[in-house]
Design a protein around this motif. Structure first.
Motif: not given
Length: 52
Positions: A26, A28-30, A42-44
């Protein structure tokens, strides 16, 4: 019509399984989105290897 050499046909399923395992995981660019929300959403993304 030509067919693939036997050694390619025999290894293709193994190569596909290996590729699927490499891609599984996975992302994520949180943190990036949190720190600079006007430029990043934000994408996951989650990749899961499946067996058929």
């Amino acid at each position: 019509m030509t067919s693939s050499p036997a050694h390619i046909c025999e290894t293709t399923p193994n190569n596909l399984v290996t590729l699927a395992r490499w891609m599984a995981g996975d992302f994520s660019n949180y943190q990036q989105a949190f720190e600079n929300s006007k430029d990043y959403a934000h994408i996951h993304v989650f990749f899961s290897a499946i067996t058929l």
